[in-house]
Design a protein around this motif. Structure first.
Motif: not given
Lengths: 486, 225
Positions: A87, A91-92, A165, A169, A330, A333-334, A337
């Motif tokens: 994560a 991702v971050m 957000f 995540f 967000a 991150i979307e 993801a």
């Protein structure tokens, strides 16, 4: 011609020259005087590979290394390590870099230089492709005034960015980014949460994201924010239906909703090793529908009506500082993801086509002579690398799509969602279900999928080169000038 | 009037394939993605004279504060006071420029040479560049070619209004790199212009043969009088 009409000939002459030079040198329709140098291309590929490898190595080190050191292999505590490794690191970091990438890449797509002013030192050698802008952006947002408009519902106003957000995540929690490995007596998985819900968890969490956008617009006491909120609510709820229904086809094919099982299934092959058992070969049509619905869920162009920066500023119009930053973050991150999800559901997750994880592991252990433990680690590295590479491709694809296409009109969005995507996904569902019922070995489903893929490829190949398209347009617009040049 | 009617080209209706948007998407991705890759990994050509780029990198903009496009020879900005071979200003304090100035930014105080009963000179010649509207009327009005605006830079931003008022000495200093001005008509052109010509010639030689017309076209004919 020049003597008759000087101004016209000037224009015509210019075009003539352009067209001639394009035609003269191009060869295979490239129309470029000088092409990409293969050396630079190779260098770029190697650089990208090194970065992906570093990321894969970092995840492997953190998750496996710490699990081995702490002796928590095989327990649920591995999930905690994955929060850090997958994560945060994957991702971050990707999302953070995307903030710069969006600005820098869009500049490249539009023949601009892009942001280059934030540097470590004054010299432009220290611009690092604009990456120091990360720090500049972050500092700027933190030090901006945290403004709450008068008349706003304060609690909801502060809660909305978090509501936008967190679901973005949380999506990554069920995505397996690497194969399960067992090395040096430590068993490790590369997935934050291994739960029965799998895809259902994704549906549930993704539908929470609509609250963030809607409440943000509603609570700000701003008409444009409210408009954005309404658009967001209508759009996201409409597309959630299609999003879920397209994935039902995938669920039927793989006969599980656990993402780690879906990924493991795709590690195999169909028809005696002829075709990798990837989701795209079973459900290419669903992939297209899913992509469309997923882009709408992320609320980026061409589906950025809730934001629509040129007409209404959108649901986050009243937000400033880090609260706005959360919305922006967000979004990125979307993207990550979603790309991870596409890779797991349709592109085999961490698997490499035609080479199963076990085969790779035994090859590394016996033929290369690494020994079982190191071979398991190396195979995990390869799996992580493959996953990151595939994921980044889809991140890139979303960026290109965002910067290539104009925003849809509102009625077009609704028509596409309800009149096109929904019925088509239902048809896909029925066909897939029938195919799986008729032939439980999935051969029929694969044949239908390959047929769809073939059709799509025919459609795509029939698209002539964009440059030739422009040439044709130029000929259409100025037939005289072009005929002069030939 | 029927003769004036212009028919728009007939609008093509989209076929089914086009309406599915898939092919169009692939086309767009190919175009934009290709441009992205080319521009990202190839070095940027910093030659800003080229508008129609054909190299691997098609980036046309410049990295502004570090690179600057050359200012056109037609550009008129900061004033300068021309001077004679002996260093005296060509200005004779006739007040034509300050009279012509619509912004009232020129203030002149005249003085007389002790040895010359006829000619005057400016004791004080100040231009407030914050008031100046860069209209060029002062240059047009000057009978002695004493004031010009062809320094090819503008007055720089300051934090202090006082520094935006340029004195006679500073304005003459603006002319120093160009040298004393030979009055127009003696050799037909000022030195600045000939230097500009040299620069263009150099450029022309540097560029590959065949691109000369394009450069000419781009710079346009010399619109100087």
């Amino acid at each position: 011609m020049a003597a008759v009409n000087p101004p016209a000939s000037e224009i015509g002459g210019l075009q003539e020259e352009t067209l001639q030079s394009r035609r003269a040198v191009g060869g295979e329709g490239s129309g470029r005087r000088s092409r990409l140098s293969p050396l630079r291309l190779a260098r770029a590929v190697v650089l990208v590979g090194v970065v992906f490898g570093a990321a894969a190595g970092l995840i492997l080190t953190i998750v496996f290394g710490l699990a081995h050191l702490l002796g928590i292999g095989g327990t649920e505590w591995v999930g905690l390590l994955n929060i850090v490794g997958v994560a945060f690191i994957l991702v971050m970091m990707t999302a953070t870099l995307l903030i710069v990438a969006e600005r820098k890449w869009s500049a490249r797509m539009q023949n601009r230089v892009g942001p280059s002013r934030a540097r470590l030192f004054r010299n432009e050698k220290w611009a690092f492709y604009g990456i120091p802008h990360l720090a500049a952006d972050g500092l700027k947002m933190i030090f901006k005034e945290d403004f709450v408009p008068p008349g706003a519902a304060r609690l909801v106003f502060s809660l909305a960015p978090v509501l936008a957000f967190v679901p973005a995540f949380a999506l990554i929690a069920v995505v397996p980014v690497g194969p399960d490995i067992m090395a040096f007596g430590t068993e490790v998985r590369f997935q934050v949460a291994r739960i029965d819900m799998g895809i259902l968890f994704i549906f549930a969490v993704a539908s929470v994201a609509v609250f963030g956008a809607t409440l943000a617009g509603w609570s700000a006491n701003n008409n444009f924010g409210m408009l954005g909120a309404l658009r967001a609510a209508a759009q996201m709820i409409s597309y959630e239906v299609a999003l879920a229904l397209t994935l039902v086809g995938v669920i039927i094919v793989f006969q599980t909703i656990r993402l780690e099982e879906i990924a493991a299934f795709q590690d195999g092959t169909m028809w005696g090793g002829l075709i990798p058992a990837w989701g795209i070969f079973f459900q290419p049509f669903a992939l297209i529908l899913f992509l469309a619905a997923a882009f709408a869920e992320v609320k980026r162009a061409p589906f950025d009506l809730p934001e629509a920066e040129s007409e209404i500023i959108g649901y986050f119009v009243e937000y400033s500082g880090m609260k706005f930053g959360l919305f922006m973050f967000a979004e990125f991150i979307e993207i990550v993801a979603l790309s991870a999800l596409i890779v797991v559901l349709f592109f085999g997750g961490w698997s490499i086509p035609w080479v199963s994880h076990e085969a790779l592991q035994s090859w590394l252990a016996i033929d290369v002579g690494l020994g079982t433990d190191w071979a398991a680690l190396a195979a995990a590295f390869v799996g992580l690398f493959a996953f990151i590479a595939k994921m980044m491709f889809f991140v890139w694809l979303q960026m290109v799509i965002r910067w290539s296409f104009p925003r849809f009109r509102y009625d077009q969005i609704m028509n596409l969602g309800w009149k096109a995507l929904l019925p088509l996904s239902l048809v896909n569902l029925v066909v897939t279900a029938a195919a799986v019922v008729l032939d439980p070995t999935l051969s029929l489903a694969l044949a239908i999928g390959l047929g769809q893929a073939f059709l799509l490829i025919v459609v795509i190949i029939s698209a002539d080169s964009p440059k030739r398209g422009m040439m044709a347009a130029a000929q259409h617009d100025h037939p005289q000038e072009v005929s002069c040049s030939t | 009037m029927p003769g004036r009617t212009r028919h728009l080209p007939e609008r093509k209706t989209m076929d089914l394939l086009e309406r599915t948007y898939v092919r169009e998407m692939v086309r767009g991705i190919r175009l934009i993605g290709g441009r992205w890759a080319r521009n990202l990994i190839s070095p940027r050509d910093t030659e800003h004279e080229i508008l129609d780029r054909k190299g691997p990198s098609e980036v046309t903009t410049i990295d502004y504060p570090d690179e600057r496009a050359p200012i056109s020879s037609d550009y008129r900005g900061m004033h300068r006071l021309t001077f004679r071979e002996d260093g005296r200003p060509r200005c004779v304090a006739c007040f034509m420029c300050s009279t012509a100035c619509p912004a009232n930014c020129i203030s002149i105080e005249a003085g007389e040479y002790e040895d010359d009963p006829i000619e005057k000179f400016p004791v004080l010649f100040e231009i407030d560049e914050l008031k100046c509207i860069v209209c060029g009327f002062c240059v047009e009005a000057c009978p002695k070619d004493a004031i010009r605006m062809d320094t090819r830079w503008s007055s720089r931003p300051t934090l202090d209004r006082g520094t935006a008022i340029w004195s006679k000495e500073q304005l003459i200093e603006n002319s120093r790199p160009i040298g004393p001005t030979i009055p127009e008509g003696l050799d037909g052109s000022s030195r600045l212009e000939s230097r500009e010509h040299e620069r263009l010639e150099m450029k022309r030689k540097e560029r590959a043969p065949g691109s000369e017309e394009k450069l000419e076209e781009r710079l346009g004919p010399d619109r100087r009088r």
